[in-house]
Enzyme design. Sequence first.
Site, mmCIF file in Angstrom:
data_model
loop_
_atom_site.group_PDB
_atom_site.id
_atom_site.type_symbol
_atom_site.label_atom_id
_atom_site.label_comp_id
_atom_site.label_asym_id
_atom_site.label_seq_id
_atom_site.Cartn_x
_atom_site.Cartn_y
_atom_site.Cartn_z
ATOM 1 N N SER A 128 -0.283 3.454 12.230
ATOM 2 C CA SER A 128 -1.388 3.019 11.374
ATOM 3 C C SER A 128 -1.277 1.536 11.066
ATOM 4 O O SER A 128 -0.165 0.980 10.976
ATOM 5 C CB SER A 128 -1.308 3.818 10.075
ATOM 6 O OG SER A 128 -2.097 3.213 9.095
ATOM 7 N N TYR A 153 3.420 7.671 2.323
ATOM 8 C CA TYR A 153 2.707 7.898 3.588
ATOM 9 C C TYR A 153 2.933 6.721 4.541
ATOM 10 O O TYR A 153 3.338 6.894 5.693
ATOM 11 C CB TYR A 153 1.199 8.098 3.350
ATOM 12 C CG TYR A 153 0.401 7.881 4.615
ATOM 13 C CD1 TYR A 153 0.389 8.842 5.623
ATOM 14 C CD2 TYR A 153 -0.285 6.677 4.838
ATOM 15 C CE1 TYR A 153 -0.289 8.616 6.813
ATOM 16 C CE2 TYR A 153 -0.960 6.437 6.018
ATOM 17 C CZ TYR A 153 -0.962 7.412 7.007
ATOM 18 O OH TYR A 153 -1.615 7.170 8.182
ATOM 19 N N LYS A 157 5.145 6.227 8.398
ATOM 20 C CA LYS A 157 4.714 5.639 9.679
ATOM 21 C C LYS A 157 5.717 4.572 10.128
ATOM 22 O O LYS A 157 6.061 4.480 11.299
ATOM 23 C CB LYS A 157 3.312 5.050 9.549
ATOM 24 C CG LYS A 157 2.220 6.106 9.334
ATOM 25 C CD LYS A 157 2.101 7.048 10.534
ATOM 26 C CE LYS A 157 1.238 8.261 10.265
ATOM 27 N NZ LYS A 157 1.247 9.267 11.323
ATOM 28 N N PHE A 181 -6.726 1.368 13.122
ATOM 29 C CA PHE A 181 -7.370 0.759 11.970
ATOM 30 C C PHE A 181 -8.168 1.886 11.271
ATOM 31 O O PHE A 181 -7.560 2.897 10.946
ATOM 32 C CB PHE A 181 -8.109 -0.524 12.390
ATOM 33 C CG PHE A 181 -7.087 -1.633 12.561
ATOM 34 C CD1 PHE A 181 -6.125 -1.567 13.574
ATOM 35 C CD2 PHE A 181 -7.002 -2.677 11.662
ATOM 36 C CE1 PHE A 181 -5.112 -2.520 13.678
ATOM 37 C CE2 PHE A 181 -6.000 -3.640 11.765
ATOM 38 C CZ PHE A 181 -5.060 -3.558 12.771
ATOM 39 N N ASN A 202 -11.575 8.966 1.663
ATOM 40 C CA ASN A 202 -12.033 7.909 2.573
ATOM 41 C C ASN A 202 -13.503 7.589 2.382
ATOM 42 O O ASN A 202 -14.294 8.436 1.969
ATOM 43 C CB ASN A 202 -11.764 8.308 4.031
ATOM 44 C CG ASN A 202 -10.279 8.417 4.304
ATOM 45 O OD1 ASN A 202 -9.777 9.501 4.552
ATOM 46 N ND2 ASN A 202 -9.562 7.320 4.222
ATOM 47 N N ARG A 298 -9.196 -0.236 -6.395
ATOM 48 C CA ARG A 298 -8.316 0.933 -6.261
ATOM 49 C C ARG A 298 -6.890 0.432 -6.017
ATOM 50 O O ARG A 298 -6.680 -0.451 -5.185
ATOM 51 C CB ARG A 298 -8.799 1.783 -5.075
ATOM 52 C CG ARG A 298 -7.975 3.022 -4.802
ATOM 53 C CD ARG A 298 -8.633 3.933 -3.773
ATOM 54 N NE ARG A 298 -8.583 3.416 -2.411
ATOM 55 C CZ ARG A 298 -9.026 4.057 -1.334
ATOM 56 N NH1 ARG A 298 -9.589 5.249 -1.470
ATOM 57 N NH2 ARG A 298 -8.951 3.524 -0.146
ATOM 58 N N ASP A 301 -5.056 -0.926 -2.513
ATOM 59 C CA ASP A 301 -5.975 -1.400 -1.472
ATOM 60 C C ASP A 301 -5.667 -2.848 -1.102
ATOM 61 O O ASP A 301 -5.426 -3.679 -1.981
ATOM 62 C CB ASP A 301 -7.435 -1.339 -1.962
ATOM 63 C CG ASP A 301 -8.111 -0.024 -1.631
ATOM 64 O OD1 ASP A 301 -7.570 0.727 -0.792
ATOM 65 O OD2 ASP A 301 -9.185 0.255 -2.203
HETATM 66 N N1 UDP Z 1 -13.672 2.829 -0.692
HETATM 67 C C1 UDP Z 1 -14.610 2.767 -1.732
HETATM 68 N N2 UDP Z 1 -14.991 3.938 -2.337
HETATM 69 C C2 UDP Z 1 -14.507 5.162 -1.954
HETATM 70 C C3 UDP Z 1 -13.568 5.216 -0.888
HETATM 71 C C4 UDP Z 1 -13.172 4.028 -0.287
HETATM 72 O O1 UDP Z 1 -15.068 1.681 -2.100
HETATM 73 O O2 UDP Z 1 -14.880 6.176 -2.544
HETATM 74 C C5 UDP Z 1 -13.250 1.581 -0.028
HETATM 75 C C6 UDP Z 1 -11.757 1.312 -0.158
HETATM 76 O O3 UDP Z 1 -11.515 0.601 -1.362
HETATM 77 C C7 UDP Z 1 -11.499 0.478 1.087
HETATM 78 C C8 UDP Z 1 -12.511 0.995 2.098
HETATM 79 O O4 UDP Z 1 -13.493 1.709 1.348
HETATM 80 O O5 UDP Z 1 -11.819 -0.863 0.837
HETATM 81 C C9 UDP Z 1 -11.886 1.950 3.112
HETATM 82 O O6 UDP Z 1 -11.156 2.927 2.420
HETATM 83 P P1 UDP Z 1 -10.597 4.232 3.115
HETATM 84 O O7 UDP Z 1 -9.931 5.053 2.046
HETATM 85 O O8 UDP Z 1 -11.671 4.885 3.905
HETATM 86 O O9 UDP Z 1 -9.530 3.680 4.165
HETATM 87 P P2 UDP Z 1 -8.208 2.770 3.959
HETATM 88 O O10 UDP Z 1 -8.591 1.416 4.477
HETATM 89 O O11 UDP Z 1 -7.856 2.773 2.505
HETATM 90 O O12 UDP Z 1 -7.218 3.439 4.821
#
Ligand code: UDP
Length: 341
Positions: A128, A153, A157, A181, A202, A298, A301
């Site tokens: 990842s 998690y 990886k 990605f 997600n 979050r 992030d």
């Molecule tokens: N995200 C968001 N609201 C949600 C879920 C995700 O704004 O309910 C944003 C999250 O902050 C990140 C992007 O979407 O910037 C992708 O998040 P995801 O959890 O899909 O994948 P990650 O990059 O965290 O593995």
Amino acid sequence: MSKPKILVTGGVGFIGSHTVVELYNAGYEPVIIDNLNNSEAFILDRITQITGQKPVFFKGDVCERADLQALLEQHSDIAGVIHFAAYKAVGESVQHPLKYYHNNVSGLVVLLQELQAKGINNLVFSSSCTVYGQPEINPVTENSPVQKAESPYGNTKQICEEILTDTVKVSDTKAIALRYFNPIGAHDSALIGELPLGVPNNLVPFITQTAIGKREKLTIFGSDYNTVDGTCVRDYLHVVDLAIAHVRAIERLLNNESTDKLEIFNLGTGKGSSVKEVVDTFVAETGVNFNFVYGPRRDGDVEQVYADTTKANNVLGWKTQRDLKNMLVTAWEWEKSLSKK
Ligand code: UDP
């Protein structure tokens, strides 16, 4: 004559099921092991509907040596393995680290031991882009520094990549680690796709569930990042493109094309998209509006991360074919098909 048998661990899951379909498309004979902890058996019938083939399926666990032994005894002609079986929820891994270390790390160790016992030397591993953390420079190449993991998690990886590094040095095992990605989208048939357990973590499953009325509103996590529109940037890629990369990787191992015993490839499109761009593209392409609000950032992030895909393009001979519009339209078709199920 059909091409060799490929063991796909976690082959009923999101990326695994799409890879099984692409293995069939390329003439391989997939054999699946999956414990169905985070996947559903009806996906096997869907694979048959798409491909006209019924995959050999073992309900079993890669952490259980006896399950693997029974499978490998029955299929002594397996030529290579694509290893997906792992837990993947970042938040849950913080609450239940041992569950993650056991399944993801012990699972790889037991699998490698049993494969070595049978002289099966070719392994493709799901890694990842979380291993890069927040990179100083984007796009990230495979040589960008690996940063301390933010979650158990992410750490599994990194540890698994280290296990592979150490193992290939002293054995006949050859491996390719694919650093994904953000895989989204679904098969064109809308027969297979992502099946999140409970409330999705997600972005895209959350969007499609909100658009269909299962969720009240999407919260966009953070609007004050230093990006094009203040929301986070990720490199989203279509799961079918990702599945095809796995077929290419196992082929590379089987054909002895690798130049190192462990090779690492970034798999992305090379293009970053912001959360707001994903939302706007979804609405523009599907014509479906849904409620969203901006909320706080979050935890954990990163601001932005996207791939340098030069190595995957030039060495693996793989490039994504599908754009964000297609990813979101297919994800939406899948969500609609689920609601009719
Ligand atoms: N995200 C968001 N609201 C949600 C879920 C995700 O704004 O309910 C944003 C999250 O902050 C990140 C992007 O979407 O910037 C992708 O998040 P995801 O959890 O899909 O994948 P990650 O990059 O965290 O593995």
